[in-house]
Write an enzyme that holds these catalytic residues in place. Structure first.
Site, PDB file in Angstrom:
ATOM      1  N   GLU A   1      50.876  14.860  33.583  1.00  0.00           N
ATOM      2  CA  GLU A   1      49.481  14.116  33.762  1.00  0.00           C
ATOM      3  C   GLU A   1      48.352  15.071  32.978  1.00  0.00           C
ATOM      4  O   GLU A   1      47.358  14.284  32.519  1.00  0.00           O
ATOM      5  CB  GLU A   1      49.191  14.152  35.210  1.00  0.00           C
ATOM      6  CG  GLU A   1      49.132  12.692  35.676  1.00  0.00           C
ATOM      7  CD  GLU A   1      48.624  12.550  37.068  1.00  0.00           C
ATOM      8  OE1 GLU A   1      49.205  11.693  37.582  1.00  0.00           O
ATOM      9  OE2 GLU A   1      47.960  13.330  37.548  1.00  0.00           O
TER      10      GLU A   1
ATOM     11  N   HIS B   1      77.097  18.966  35.454  1.00  0.00           N
ATOM     12  CA  HIS B   1      78.315  17.978  35.538  1.00  0.00           C
ATOM     13  C   HIS B   1      77.742  16.689  35.168  1.00  0.00           C
ATOM     14  O   HIS B   1      78.518  15.702  35.206  1.00  0.00           O
ATOM     15  CB  HIS B   1      78.952  18.088  36.716  1.00  0.00           C
ATOM     16  CG  HIS B   1      79.682  19.281  36.990  1.00  0.00           C
ATOM     17  ND1 HIS B   1      80.831  19.709  36.836  1.00  0.00           N
ATOM     18  CD2 HIS B   1      79.315  20.688  37.393  1.00  0.00           C
ATOM     19  CE1 HIS B   1      81.422  21.078  37.029  1.00  0.00           C
ATOM     20  NE2 HIS B   1      80.048  21.434  37.288  1.00  0.00           N
TER      21      HIS B   1
ATOM     22  N   LYS C   1      47.582   0.229  37.828  1.00  0.00           N
ATOM     23  CA  LYS C   1      46.820  -0.232  38.823  1.00  0.00           C
ATOM     24  C   LYS C   1      45.961  -1.414  38.600  1.00  0.00           C
ATOM     25  O   LYS C   1      45.985  -2.348  39.675  1.00  0.00           O
ATOM     26  CB  LYS C   1      45.745   0.870  39.577  1.00  0.00           C
ATOM     27  CG  LYS C   1      46.616   2.080  39.913  1.00  0.00           C
ATOM     28  CD  LYS C   1      45.336   3.208  40.363  1.00  0.00           C
ATOM     29  CE  LYS C   1      45.972   4.494  40.506  1.00  0.00           C
ATOM     30  NZ  LYS C   1      44.989   5.679  40.888  1.00  0.00           N
TER      31      LYS C   1
HETATM   32  O1  PA5 Z   1      46.739  14.364  40.227  1.00  0.00           O
HETATM   33  C1  PA5 Z   1      45.959  13.363  40.612  1.00  0.00           C
HETATM   34  O2  PA5 Z   1      44.716  13.402  40.315  1.00  0.00           O
HETATM   35  C2  PA5 Z   1      46.730  12.335  41.238  1.00  0.00           C
HETATM   36  O3  PA5 Z   1      48.106  12.552  41.239  1.00  0.00           O
HETATM   37  C3  PA5 Z   1      46.255  11.910  42.513  1.00  0.00           C
HETATM   38  O4  PA5 Z   1      46.368  13.015  43.487  1.00  0.00           O
HETATM   39  C4  PA5 Z   1      46.869  10.928  43.170  1.00  0.00           C
HETATM   40  O5  PA5 Z   1      46.631   9.656  42.246  1.00  0.00           O
HETATM   41  C5  PA5 Z   1      46.391  10.486  44.542  1.00  0.00           C
HETATM   42  O6  PA5 Z   1      45.010   9.943  44.455  1.00  0.00           O
HETATM   43  P1  PA5 Z   1      44.199   9.985  45.830  1.00  0.00           P
HETATM   44  O7  PA5 Z   1      43.791  11.633  46.477  1.00  0.00           O
HETATM   45  O8  PA5 Z   1      42.488   9.628  45.402  1.00  0.00           O
HETATM   46  O9  PA5 Z   1      44.974   9.178  46.625  1.00  0.00           O
END
Ligand code: PA5
Length: 446
Positions: A287, A308, A422
Site C-alpha cells: 500500500e 515444495h 469500494k
Molecule cells: O492501512 C490502511 O489505512 C487501511 O488498511 C485501513 O486500515 C483499512 O482500510 C481499514 O480502514 P478503517 O480503519 O477506516 O476501517
C-alpha cells in the site's frame, strides 16, 4: 551484535559498486525528506516517535481493559480490516503461536472478524461463539468500512441479545478516531470504552498504537517490552550513517534490485509463526509503494513448506524476483530428532540433532542454491523470538518502508487505489447517490 542485522553476503555479488554509490546518495536524501518532515504525506509521521511519545494514560487504560477482557470472556473477537487488524494478528502469531487458540492458556481465545465479506466465515464464527462468554474490540478509524461495519452490527446484536444493552456495553471496546466518525458517535451514545487511532498514523503504521496493543495485551504479551524494542530501534536507526544503518542499506538494496528489473520482493520465513508477519509486511509495502505505476510487488513464502511448491519457480523460473530472508537465530524452541532402530528413512545421521539446527541448514542450503540460480538474497537476522526483538523489527520495517517510498518518488502514506473497488461495489449494491455509476457498471458486466 545488535538485535537485528542485515547480512549482505548473498546480495552483494549482484550489485556493482557504482550502483550502490548512486543509490547511497538518493537513500540519504530520501531519509532527509522523511526526517525533515517536508515530503508528501508528512502529516502521517506519528509512527516515527510513537515508541517514546505515546499516550501513557491510554496505555494504562489498555492494560486495564485487557485485564477486564481476560477476566470476563472466553473469546475476544477483534473486528477490523487491513491496517486495523494485521499488526495485532502478526504480533500474536509471532510471539504466541499461529495455534494460539489451541494452546493451554489462561487468556481468551482470539478470533479475527470483519476482514472478509464471507458469509461462511462469519456464520462459522457465530457458531464457535455459541455458549461462550464473548467480548469484542472493533477497530476502524472511519467507522464505516463495509467489512468491519457488517461484522460489528452482527456482533453488537449478538451481545445485546445475550447480555442486554447494559451488559453488552461492558463487553464492547472501540478503537476509532479521537473525535469523529460513526463509531465514535455510537460509543458516546452507548457508553462504550474507546481507544484512539491517532490522526497522524495511517492504518498500516498503527500496530504500536491502541489499534494493535489492546488485542495483543489480551493474549498476555508484554506490550511495554514491545514498545521498548521499537524505542531501541528508533534510537539506533534514526540516522543517516548509511554504511552502518541496516534500514538504509535494506532500502538501497531493494531499490537497486528494482532498477535492475526485479519486480517482486519475496519475504521468506522458515517458521509458520512468521506467516501473518509476512501478511502485515505485504500490506505495509504494497500500500505504501504500489502507486503511480511504480513499486515492487511484495510477496511472501514460508520455507521449507513452500520450497515444495514455489521453490522450483524461485530457483529457475522467470528472473523477476529477489528474496529477503527473515531468520530468527534463537527461537527458544527445542525438539530433538528421535532415533529409529530400523532407520527406515535413512535419517539416523540426524538422531539427537535439534530440529532448529536442521532448519538452519535448510536455510543455508537454500541461500546457496537460490543465489546459484541468480536470485539475490538479503538476510535479516533477528537474535531472539521475543517482544523486544519484534518491536525492533516492526520499527525497522516501517522506517525502511517510508524511506523506500520517498526514494521511489511516491507518497508512502496514502492509498488512493483502495477506493476504486469500494466505489464500484457500492454502486452495484445500490447505495443511494451511486445510481448513474450503477447503470454504467451494469452495462459493462453484461
Ligand atoms: O492501512 C490502511 O489505512 C487501511 O488498511 C485501513 O486500515 C483499512 O482500510 C481499514 O480502514 P478503517 O480503519 O477506516 O476501517
Amino acid at each position: 551484535m545488535g538485535i537485528l542485522s542485515l547480512n549482505e553476503a548473498f546480495a552483494k555479488p549482484f550489485v556493482k559498486d557504482e550502483e550502490m554509490q548512486a543509490v547511497r546518495k538518493e537513500a540519504i536524501a530520501a531519509y532527509g525528506t522523511l526526517c525533515g518532515r517536508n515530503g508528501e504525506g508528512s502529516d502521517f509521521l506519528g509512527w516515527m516517535d510513537l515508541p517514546e511519545n505515546y499516550d501513557k494514560e491510554e496505555f494504562e487504560r489498555i492494560l486495564a481493559a485487557a485485564e477486564k477482557i481476560k477476566k470476563s470472556c472466553d473469546i475476544l473477537v477483534v473486528i477490523g480490516i487491513g491496517g486495523s487488524y494485521l499488526g495485532a494478528r502478526a504480533v500474536i502469531e509471532f510471539l504466541r503461536s499461529p495455534l494460539y487458540n489451541n494452546l493451554k492458556k489462561d487468556t481468551p481465545d482470539i478470533y479475527f472478524a470483519g476482514n472478509t465479506i464471507s458469509a461462511a466465515a462469519l456464520s462459522e464464527l457465530f457458531s464457535i461463539c455459541e455458549g461462550k462468554d464473548v467480548c469484542i474490540n472493533v477497530i476502524s478509524k472511519s467507522g464505516t468500512t463495509t467489512e468491519p461495519a457488517v461484522a460489528f452490527r452482527a456482533f453488537r446484536g449478538f451481545l445485546e441479545e445475550k447480555y442486554g444493552k447494559e451488559g453488552a456495553k461492558e463487553r464492547i471496546f472501540v478503537t476509532t478516531d479521537r473525535e469523529k466518525g460513526a463509531l465514535k458517535k455510537l460509543s458516546a451514545e452507548r457508553g462504550y470504552e474507546t481507544f484512539v487511532v491517532p490522526d497522524d498514523i495511517g492504518g498500516r503504521f498503527s500496530v504500536l498504537s491502541a489499534v494493535g496493543l489492546l488485542p495483543i495485551a489480551v493474549t498476555g504479551i508484554d506490550i511495554s517490552a514491545l514498545m521498548n524494542g521499537a524505542a531501541l530501534a528508533r534510537k539506533e536507526l534514526l540516522n543517516d550513517d548509511f554504511d552502518n544503518n541496516p534500514a538504509l542499506r535494506y532500502v538501497a538494496y531493494r531499490n537497486i534490485f528494482h532498477r535492475q528489473g526485479k519486480s517482486v520482493e519475496m519475504l521468506v520465513g522458515y517458521e509458520p509463526y512468521l506467516q501473518m508477519l509476512n501478511e502485515w509486511w505485504k500490506q505495509l509495502y504494497g500500500e505504501s509503494e504500489g502507486k503511480d505505476g511504480k513499486g515492487l510487488l511484495p510477496d511472501s513464502v514460508i520455507f521449507s513448506t513452500d520450497l515444495h511448491s514455489l521453490g522450483q519457480f524461485v530457483q529457475d523460473g522467470s528472473p523477476i524476483l529477489f528474496e529477503t530472508v527473515l531468520f530468527i537465530k534463537n527461537s527458544g524452541a527445542s525438539f530433538l530428532i528421535p532415533n529409529d532402530e530400523e532407520n527406515i528413512d535413512g535419517l539416523n545421521f540426524l538422531t539427537g540433532k535439534q530440529l532448529d539446527y536442521v532448519n538452519e541448514q535448510a536455510m543455508k542450503g537454500t541461500l546457496l542454491a537460490h543465489t546459484d540460480g541468480n536470485v539475490p538474497n538479503l538476510v535479516l537476522e533477528l537474535e531472539e523470538r521475543n517482544e523486544k526483538a519484534l518491536g525492533y523489527l516492526l520499527y525497522f520495517f516501517e522506517l525502511a518502508c517510508a524511506v523506500s517510498g520517498y526514494l521511489l518518488g511516491v507518497n508512502p502514506f496514502n492509498q488512493p487505489g483502495v477506493e476504486s473497488y469500494k466505489k464500484n461495489m457500492f454502486a452495484l449494491l445500490g447505495k443511494p447517490g451511486y445510481e448513474a455509476e450503477k447503470e454504467k457498471l451494469t452495462k459493462r458486466l453484461k
